[in-house]
Design an enzyme around this catalytic site. Structure first.
Site, PDB file in Angstrom:
ATOM      1  N   TRP A  19       0.866  -1.186   0.000  1.00 29.13           N
ATOM      2  CA  TRP A  19       0.000   0.000   0.000  1.00 29.13           C
ATOM      3  C   TRP A  19       0.901   1.234   0.000  1.00 29.13           C
ATOM      4  O   TRP A  19       1.831   1.324   0.806  1.00 29.13           O
ATOM      5  CB  TRP A  19      -0.924   0.062   1.220  1.00 29.13           C
ATOM      6  CG  TRP A  19      -1.624   1.389   1.259  1.00 29.13           C
ATOM      7  CD1 TRP A  19      -2.666   1.784   0.463  1.00 29.13           C
ATOM      8  CD2 TRP A  19      -1.281   2.525   2.062  1.00 29.13           C
ATOM      9  NE1 TRP A  19      -2.987   3.090   0.733  1.00 29.13           N
ATOM     10  CE2 TRP A  19      -2.160   3.575   1.706  1.00 29.13           C
ATOM     11  CE3 TRP A  19      -0.317   2.777   3.040  1.00 29.13           C
ATOM     12  CZ2 TRP A  19      -2.107   4.843   2.296  1.00 29.13           C
ATOM     13  CZ3 TRP A  19      -0.258   4.034   3.634  1.00 29.13           C
ATOM     14  CH2 TRP A  19      -1.161   5.052   3.259  1.00 29.13           C
ATOM     15  N   LYS A  58      -6.827   2.779  -2.412  1.00 30.88           N
ATOM     16  CA  LYS A  58      -7.389   3.700  -1.426  1.00 30.88           C
ATOM     17  C   LYS A  58      -8.139   4.789  -2.180  1.00 30.88           C
ATOM     18  O   LYS A  58      -7.849   5.074  -3.340  1.00 30.88           O
ATOM     19  CB  LYS A  58      -6.254   4.288  -0.589  1.00 30.88           C
ATOM     20  CG  LYS A  58      -6.718   5.176   0.547  1.00 30.88           C
ATOM     21  CD  LYS A  58      -5.705   5.120   1.688  1.00 30.88           C
ATOM     22  CE  LYS A  58      -5.910   6.221   2.684  1.00 30.88           C
ATOM     23  NZ  LYS A  58      -5.316   5.910   3.977  1.00 30.88           N
ATOM     24  N   HIS A  91      -8.830  -6.294   4.187  1.00 22.50           N
ATOM     25  CA  HIS A  91      -8.500  -5.515   5.377  1.00 22.50           C
ATOM     26  C   HIS A  91      -9.829  -5.152   6.014  1.00 22.50           C
ATOM     27  O   HIS A  91     -10.516  -4.231   5.563  1.00 22.50           O
ATOM     28  CB  HIS A  91      -7.709  -4.250   5.022  1.00 22.50           C
ATOM     29  CG  HIS A  91      -6.239  -4.481   4.973  1.00 22.50           C
ATOM     30  ND1 HIS A  91      -5.319  -3.469   4.835  1.00 22.50           N
ATOM     31  CD2 HIS A  91      -5.519  -5.626   5.075  1.00 22.50           C
ATOM     32  CE1 HIS A  91      -4.104  -3.983   4.863  1.00 22.50           C
ATOM     33  NE2 HIS A  91      -4.202  -5.282   4.980  1.00 22.50           N
ATOM     34  N   ASP A 114     -10.912   3.813  10.302  1.00 23.92           N
ATOM     35  CA  ASP A 114     -10.292   2.624  10.885  1.00 23.92           C
ATOM     36  C   ASP A 114     -10.694   2.365  12.340  1.00 23.92           C
ATOM     37  O   ASP A 114      -9.846   2.092  13.185  1.00 23.92           O
ATOM     38  CB  ASP A 114      -8.756   2.705  10.777  1.00 23.92           C
ATOM     39  CG  ASP A 114      -8.268   2.585   9.346  1.00 23.92           C
ATOM     40  OD1 ASP A 114      -8.468   1.519   8.754  1.00 23.92           O
ATOM     41  OD2 ASP A 114      -7.693   3.570   8.823  1.00 23.92           O
ATOM     42  N   HIS A 150     -11.781   1.929   2.416  1.00 23.75           N
ATOM     43  CA  HIS A 150     -11.148   2.641   1.307  1.00 23.75           C
ATOM     44  C   HIS A 150     -12.078   2.920   0.140  1.00 23.75           C
ATOM     45  O   HIS A 150     -11.657   2.988  -1.009  1.00 23.75           O
ATOM     46  CB  HIS A 150      -9.916   1.866   0.828  1.00 23.75           C
ATOM     47  CG  HIS A 150      -8.773   1.961   1.787  1.00 23.75           C
ATOM     48  ND1 HIS A 150      -7.540   1.427   1.565  1.00 23.75           N
ATOM     49  CD2 HIS A 150      -8.693   2.581   2.994  1.00 23.75           C
ATOM     50  CE1 HIS A 150      -6.744   1.681   2.589  1.00 23.75           C
ATOM     51  NE2 HIS A 150      -7.431   2.373   3.472  1.00 23.75           N
ATOM     52  N   ASP A 152     -12.750   7.255   6.265  1.00 24.82           N
ATOM     53  CA  ASP A 152     -11.717   6.233   6.417  1.00 24.82           C
ATOM     54  C   ASP A 152     -11.107   6.312   7.815  1.00 24.82           C
ATOM     55  O   ASP A 152      -9.964   6.694   7.993  1.00 24.82           O
ATOM     56  CB  ASP A 152     -10.664   6.506   5.317  1.00 24.82           C
ATOM     57  CG  ASP A 152      -9.463   5.599   5.383  1.00 24.82           C
ATOM     58  OD1 ASP A 152      -9.407   4.731   6.278  1.00 24.82           O
ATOM     59  OD2 ASP A 152      -8.573   5.762   4.546  1.00 24.82           O
ATOM     60  N   ASP A 167      -9.821  -3.034   1.291  1.00 21.14           N
ATOM     61  CA  ASP A 167      -9.905  -2.505   2.654  1.00 21.14           C
ATOM     62  C   ASP A 167     -11.287  -1.885   2.815  1.00 21.14           C
ATOM     63  O   ASP A 167     -11.699  -1.038   2.008  1.00 21.14           O
ATOM     64  CB  ASP A 167      -8.784  -1.481   2.877  1.00 21.14           C
ATOM     65  CG  ASP A 167      -8.739  -0.946   4.301  1.00 21.14           C
ATOM     66  OD1 ASP A 167      -9.800  -0.575   4.831  1.00 21.14           O
ATOM     67  OD2 ASP A 167      -7.642  -0.884   4.878  1.00 21.14           O
ATOM     68  N   ASP A 222      -7.515  -4.390   9.927  1.00 21.34           N
ATOM     69  CA  ASP A 222      -6.783  -3.126   9.782  1.00 21.34           C
ATOM     70  C   ASP A 222      -7.552  -2.013  10.483  1.00 21.34           C
ATOM     71  O   ASP A 222      -8.367  -1.333   9.866  1.00 21.34           O
ATOM     72  CB  ASP A 222      -6.574  -2.810   8.293  1.00 21.34           C
ATOM     73  CG  ASP A 222      -5.696  -1.572   8.108  1.00 21.34           C
ATOM     74  OD1 ASP A 222      -5.153  -1.080   9.116  1.00 21.34           O
ATOM     75  OD2 ASP A 222      -5.561  -1.110   6.962  1.00 21.34           O
ATOM     76  N   GLU A 262      -3.020  -2.884  -2.537  1.00 23.64           N
ATOM     77  CA  GLU A 262      -4.154  -2.282  -1.813  1.00 23.64           C
ATOM     78  C   GLU A 262      -4.465  -0.877  -2.322  1.00 23.64           C
ATOM     79  O   GLU A 262      -3.609   0.008  -2.296  1.00 23.64           O
ATOM     80  CB  GLU A 262      -3.837  -2.225  -0.311  1.00 23.64           C
ATOM     81  CG  GLU A 262      -4.952  -1.584   0.513  1.00 23.64           C
ATOM     82  CD  GLU A 262      -4.636  -1.536   2.013  1.00 23.64           C
ATOM     83  OE1 GLU A 262      -3.518  -1.921   2.407  1.00 23.64           O
ATOM     84  OE2 GLU A 262      -5.517  -1.106   2.776  1.00 23.64           O
TER      85      GLU A 262
HETATM   86  C1  RNT Z   1      -3.733   2.643   4.801  1.00 22.75           C
HETATM   87  C2  RNT Z   1      -3.946   1.194   4.527  1.00 22.75           C
HETATM   88  C3  RNT Z   1      -2.883   0.292   5.062  1.00 22.75           C
HETATM   89  C4  RNT Z   1      -2.456   0.650   6.450  1.00 22.75           C
HETATM   90  C5  RNT Z   1      -1.458  -0.290   7.030  1.00 22.75           C
HETATM   91  C6  RNT Z   1      -0.834   0.238   8.273  1.00 22.75           C
HETATM   92  O1  RNT Z   1      -4.803   3.416   4.475  1.00 22.75           O
HETATM   93  O2  RNT Z   1      -5.187   0.795   4.994  1.00 22.75           O
HETATM   94  O3  RNT Z   1      -3.304  -1.025   4.972  1.00 22.75           O
HETATM   95  O4  RNT Z   1      -3.537   0.778   7.317  1.00 22.75           O
HETATM   96  O5  RNT Z   1      -0.536  -0.611   6.076  1.00 22.75           O
HETATM   97 ZN    ZN Z   2      -5.578  -1.351   4.847  1.00 20.38          ZN
END
Ligand code: RNT
Ligand code: ZN
Length: 423
Positions: free
Chosen positions: A189, A232, A290, A300, A266, A298, A263, A330, A230
């Site tokens: 990523w 975003k 993720h 998390d 994302h 976003d 993810d 994640d 990955e």
């Molecule tokens: C960032 C991504 C990635 C990170 C990790 C720490 O937006 O989601 O996966 O969260 O690599």
């Molecule tokens: Zn991620």
């Protein structure tokens, strides 16, 4: 304290109830025990890592907020925290490590110079704990990422530096997989993007594709390492344009036969990854998930047992390609006890998988094929209140971890005895 006799009785009744709708609970539990979840190391220290003492993550669009006391500041502390979390989570799982969590023995090494040596102690630790490992090159929190560009940077020297990092990480990932006898997924990523409207959207994407092609040039044994990419949508400071967008990586992964990492946070806030699983999987060798929770953006947050999580688990189980779907977590919340965050999030992921495994899949599909949507809805609604929690508690006992909320007392004790003494 959970009453074991009651749990046993409730389980027997639940088993009968599920048998009535054609679900074999024992088979579901046996299958559940074979699904590993990859625990992200970065929940334990707010994505800090061990490159330099007291490093704080900045930039890259990743931000942990909160200052709950007791975060891990050394490798030993982080390992002990993960061991504590694992002792409260049923099943055998994996460790997902970022390259910036290297063990350099007190001597700084830059990202392009890392080798297996810097991760051997992690591999040994994982082996001792019976875990497989997954890996991630770290393309953030570094002076050479300060422009907000890494693999797509216009400067060739900077690009080269990050390509070398990627190549080094893949080799380390393959060695992890080999030594642990369990395939490592190495996930790329990068934060690359512009705060404001770009003059050129094409060039950075060409550079990113070229850099990735160079990183992936060497064929590695897919039993040891699988590459994932990955996407975003945006990041703080990269609001207008993200080089590695979803469409970019979907095309890249399909054409290069790489795993696509989806993810959950994302995408646009109402866009969900569970519907994407069946749409992209036919064209890919596999997926990395993720699992995370977006609260308005976003963010998390720790994953909770919400509809989205249940639907993700459902689609994993229904896909028929369980072996090709790698489940990673994640999230990072620094405002609550960090071990509790892991325990709550991971237990929820496993609960969601259990609920999915307890679906009468054939009956549901039959009603759908017969266009009997009334019955489909009736069954789906009934499933919500079937006694899956009784099966869950029994599963915890079977795996020798606390059932019900008994894990919480152990986290409180650990906080008192260990975390509160950290400065
Ligand atoms: C960032 C991504 C990635 C990170 C990790 C720490 O937006 O989601 O996966 O969260 O690599
Ligand atoms: Zn991620």
């Amino acid at each position: 304290m959970a009453n074991q006799k009651n749990i046993q009785q409730a389980y027997e009744l639940a088993k009968e109830r599920y048998a009535q709708i054609g679900v074999d609970v024992e088979q579901a539990l046996a299958q559940l025990a074979r699904i590993p979840v990859s625990l992200h190391c970065w929940q334990g220290d707010d994505v800090g890592g061990f490159e330099t003492a007291g490093a704080e993550l900045s930039g890259g669009g990743i931000q942990a907020t909160g200052n709950y006391p007791g975060k891990a500041r050394t490798i030993d502390q982080l390992r002990r925290d993960i061991e504590t979390a694992l002792s409260l989570i049923p099943g055998t799982h994996r460790l997902n490590l970022h390259a910036c969590y290297l063990d350099h023995g007190g001597k700084f090494v830059d990202r392009n110079e890392i080798t297996l040596d810097h991760f051997q102690s992690w591999i040994d630790w994982a082996k001792a704990n019976g875990m497989g490992m997954d890996f991630n090159p770290t393309y953030f929190s570094h002076p050479r990422a300060a422009d907000g560009f890494t693999l797509a940077h216009p400067d060739e020297g900077i690009r080269r530096f990050w390509i070398e990092h990627g190549i080094a990480c893949r080799k380390i990932g393959a060695e992890m997989g080999k030594q642990l006898g369990s395939t490592t997924v190495t996930n790329v990523w990068v934060p690359d993007g512009y705060k404001d409207s770009p003059a050129d959207r094409t060039g950075p994407r060409q550079r990113l594709a070229d850099s990735l092609d160079t990183i992936f040039k060497e064929d590695l044994d897919s039993n040891h390492n699988l590459d994932a990419v990955e996407s975003k949508l945006f990041g703080i400071g990269a609001e207008s344009y993200t080089v590695g967008s979803h469409e970019f990586y979907l095309g890249y992964a399909v054409s290069r036969k790489k795993l696509l990492c989806l993810d959950a946070v994302h995408f646009h806030p109402t866009e969900v990854i569970y519907d994407k699983i069946s749409a992209v999987l036919p064209y890919l060798p596999g997926l990395l998930l993720h699992v995370s929770r977006p609260v308005r953006w976003d963010s998390d947050h720790v994953v909770i047992l919400d509809d989205q999580l249940r639907d993700i688990a459902r689609e994993i189980i229904r896909s028929g390609r369980l072996a090709d779907i790698h489940i990673g977590l994640d999230f990072f919340d620094a405002s609550i006890n960090r071990i509790a965050a892991w325990v709550i999030g991971t237990r929820n992921m496993i609960k969601a998988l259990l609920i999915a495994l307890l679906e009468p899949a054939q009956t549901l599909q039959k009603t759908e094929q017969e266009m009997d949507f009334t019955q489909r809805l009736a069954i789906l609604e009934e499933l919500k209140t079937l006694p899956w929690a009784a099966v869950w508690d029994y599963y915890c006992l079977q795996k020798n971890v606390p059932a019900e909320r008994d894990w919480f007392g152990q986290v409180q004790k650990y906080e008192k005895d260990v975390l509160s003494k950290r400065t």
